[in-house]
Design an enzyme around this catalytic site. Structure first.
Site, PDB file in Angstrom:
ATOM      1  N   PHE A 141      -7.207  -7.204   9.825  1.00  0.00           N
ATOM      2  CA  PHE A 141      -6.175  -8.245   9.932  1.00  0.00           C
ATOM      3  C   PHE A 141      -4.922  -7.613  10.526  1.00  0.00           C
ATOM      4  O   PHE A 141      -4.346  -6.696   9.942  1.00  0.00           O
ATOM      5  CB  PHE A 141      -5.825  -8.893   8.588  1.00  0.00           C
ATOM      6  CG  PHE A 141      -4.813  -9.996   8.752  1.00  0.00           C
ATOM      7  CD1 PHE A 141      -5.207 -11.282   9.092  1.00  0.00           C
ATOM      8  CD2 PHE A 141      -3.449  -9.734   8.644  1.00  0.00           C
ATOM      9  CE1 PHE A 141      -4.270 -12.292   9.299  1.00  0.00           C
ATOM     10  CE2 PHE A 141      -2.512 -10.743   8.856  1.00  0.00           C
ATOM     11  CZ  PHE A 141      -2.926 -12.025   9.178  1.00  0.00           C
ATOM     12  N   ASP A 226      -1.478   0.656  11.481  1.00  0.00           N
ATOM     13  CA  ASP A 226      -0.816  -0.571  11.026  1.00  0.00           C
ATOM     14  C   ASP A 226      -0.469  -0.448   9.539  1.00  0.00           C
ATOM     15  O   ASP A 226      -1.318  -0.679   8.677  1.00  0.00           O
ATOM     16  CB  ASP A 226      -1.713  -1.789  11.277  1.00  0.00           C
ATOM     17  CG  ASP A 226      -1.020  -3.106  10.902  1.00  0.00           C
ATOM     18  OD1 ASP A 226       0.027  -3.065  10.213  1.00  0.00           O
ATOM     19  OD2 ASP A 226      -1.534  -4.170  11.287  1.00  0.00           O
ATOM     20  N   LYS A 255       7.014  -6.432   7.174  1.00  0.00           N
ATOM     21  CA  LYS A 255       7.062  -6.916   5.795  1.00  0.00           C
ATOM     22  C   LYS A 255       8.231  -6.344   4.982  1.00  0.00           C
ATOM     23  O   LYS A 255       9.340  -6.811   5.128  1.00  0.00           O
ATOM     24  CB  LYS A 255       5.700  -6.695   5.121  1.00  0.00           C
ATOM     25  CG  LYS A 255       4.626  -7.593   5.755  1.00  0.00           C
ATOM     26  CD  LYS A 255       3.422  -7.857   4.881  1.00  0.00           C
ATOM     27  CE  LYS A 255       2.619  -9.026   5.442  1.00  0.00           C
ATOM     28  NZ  LYS A 255       1.377  -8.675   6.089  1.00  0.00           N
TER      29      LYS A 255
HETATM   30  C1  LIG Z   1       0.921  -9.278   7.413  1.00  0.00           C
HETATM   31  C2  LIG Z   1       0.260  -8.328   8.339  1.00  0.00           C
HETATM   32  C3  LIG Z   1       0.440  -8.421   9.735  1.00  0.00           C
HETATM   33  C4  LIG Z   1       1.183  -9.559  10.392  1.00  0.00           C
HETATM   34  O1  LIG Z   1       2.510  -9.663   9.988  1.00  0.00           O
HETATM   35  P1  LIG Z   1       3.303 -11.051  10.222  1.00  0.00           P
HETATM   36  O2  LIG Z   1       4.712 -10.713   9.840  1.00  0.00           O
HETATM   37  O3  LIG Z   1       2.676 -12.066   9.313  1.00  0.00           O
HETATM   38  O4  LIG Z   1       3.145 -11.408  11.650  1.00  0.00           O
HETATM   39  C5  LIG Z   1      -0.148  -7.448  10.520  1.00  0.00           C
HETATM   40  N1  LIG Z   1      -0.866  -6.447   9.983  1.00  0.00           N
HETATM   41  C6  LIG Z   1      -1.061  -6.332   8.660  1.00  0.00           C
HETATM   42  C7  LIG Z   1      -1.853  -5.187   8.132  1.00  0.00           C
HETATM   43  C8  LIG Z   1      -0.523  -7.275   7.792  1.00  0.00           C
HETATM   44  O5  LIG Z   1      -0.756  -7.184   6.479  1.00  0.00           O
END
Ligand SMILES: *Cc1c(COP(=O)(O)O)cnc(C)c1O
Length: 407
Positions: A141, A226, A255
């Protein structure tokens, strides 16, 4: 109609139907607690998918927000502002990279990392034009843009949204040998979550990221790490890759960098990679804005100065051990690191959602991810006493005959 029903009715009428939230309407938050419009208090064990690691309305972050809101909020990058430099300076020093490129949401930062890796591939590695390939993991994700959902292995995320951007290939997660087999001369990057969050709190084998980074270095492939969900203390280290001694070649953060009040994201890299960007190559109207920079700086300082990674490690290890002691007919496994925890529900016991609903009725908010997993990720400022109480409630819910029976 109750106030809760009224608010939900309004959302049902006026909002696009792209979410299926639990039936609770929140109006106030403080620290680890949130209150609904009926005045009921809940322990927030989701923390906005780890965007609220510092707790709701942290006073230092709010003070930074208010102070900056009283001076200057947005300039665009057509001009300089006096907040972006100091913020990125502290972020780079904490993360150990030469440079940072600020964006707003996580998905934007992932897109930025993809652009950086591709351009590095053409300009530095020498990949022929338009041939660059990025390897990604099954069950990944990385956000919701069309490029990103194009390489998702989740059918629903893709269905109806094609055609998709080429240049990505899926490989199994947690399998370093599969990665090595998949690398070709055109491979420029490997995009990976150190723990898969939305995929169900999937922890790879010990040492995976370190091994993968070593291998990628040998083959001239960048690791795009990520850390949007795993970073900033969530897993018991400042960044989850620290468990394996690596933060990747491009690290992606978001985040909790916004302290739960403002969208702030960034990619971090060393000069060799970041120097591929020249004026006009990339940008964002709000990226690096002074309000976000002030909030991001305060959010980062709170993580570091309140030693939230250490706290997450200590409390998370203890909490996971206590969860494993619960004898439940429904629980298949407890997975996670630090305070990033998944309670995996057996297929025979049905999906995780009714368990989350039962927890909600008992004053604990969390959500289900990947059908079978209850995700537990409270703000990192949580105390042992609060977690102890939560444990009793979780135990009651997962040891009941059936979650449906728990009114
Ligand atoms: C939440 C998340 C994203 C996307 O972030 P948004 O601010 O919702 O666009 C990308 N990678 C990971 C691992 C995430 O948990």
């Amino acid at each position: 109609m109750s106030r809760t029903e009224q608010f939900i009715h309004e959302v049902d009428r006026w909002s696009a139907r792209n979410y299926g939230p639990l039936p609770v309407v929140l109006e106030r938050g403080e620290g680890v607690w949130v209150w609904d419009v009926e005045g009921r208090r809940y322990l927030d064990m989701l923390a906005a998918y780890s965007a609220v690691n510092q707790g709701h309305r942290h006073p230092r972050i709010l003070a930074a927000l208010e102070e900056q809101a009283g001076r200057l909020t947005l300039t665009s990058r057509a001009f300089h502002n006096d907040r972006m430099g100091p913020f990125l300076h502290e972020l780079c020093e904490a993360a150990g990279f030469d440079r940072a490129l600020p964006m707003n949401t996580g998905a934007e930062a992932v897109e930025t990392a993809i652009k950086a890796a591709r351009k590095w591939g053409y300009e530095v590695k020498g990949v022929p034009a338009d041939r660059a390939e990025i390897l990604v993991c099954e069950n990944n994700f990385h956000g919701r843009t069309t490029t990103i959902v194009g390489f998702s292995s989740e059918a629903q995320y893709r269905a109806g949204f094609g055609p998709f951007a080429p240049g990505f290939r899926l490989i199994p997660y947690g399998d370093a040998a599969a990665l090595e087999r998949a690398i070709t001369p055109d491979t420029v990057g490997f995009l990976v979550e150190p723990i898969q969050g939305e995929g169900g709190i999937v922890v790879p084998p010990e040492g995976y990221l370190g091994c993968v980074h070593e291998m990628c270095r040998e083959h001239g492939v960048l690791v795009l790490n990520d850390e949007i969900q795993t970073g900033l203390g969530r897993t018991g280290k400042l960044f989850c890759g620290d468990w394996d001694g690596t933060r990747g070649d491009i690290m992606i953060v978001g985040k909790a960098l916004g302290g739960g009040v403002f969208p702030v994201s960034a990619i971090l890299a060393n000069d060799e990679v970041m120097d591929v960007f020249r004026p006009g190559d990339h940008g964002s109207t709000f990226g690096g804005n002074p309000l976000g920079a002030a909030v991001g700086q305060a959010a980062l300082r709170v993580i570091l100065e309140e030693r939230l990674p250490e706290r997450s490690n200590e409390l998370g290890t203890w909490f996971q051990d206590r969860l494993r002691e619960i004898e439940s007919p429904h629980v298949e496994a407890i997975r996670g690191r630090g305070l990033m925890i998944g309670i995996v529900i057996r297929e025979e016991s049905g999906p995780a959602r009714p368990f989350c609903e039962a927890l909600m009725r008992r004053g604990i908010l969390c959500n289900d991810t990947h059908h079978q997993v209850i995700r537990i990720a409270p703000p990192l400022v949580v105390t042992r006493e609060v977690l102890d109480d939560a444990l009793a409630t979780i135990s009651e819910v997962v040891t009941a005959g059936s979650p449906a029976a728990l009114a």
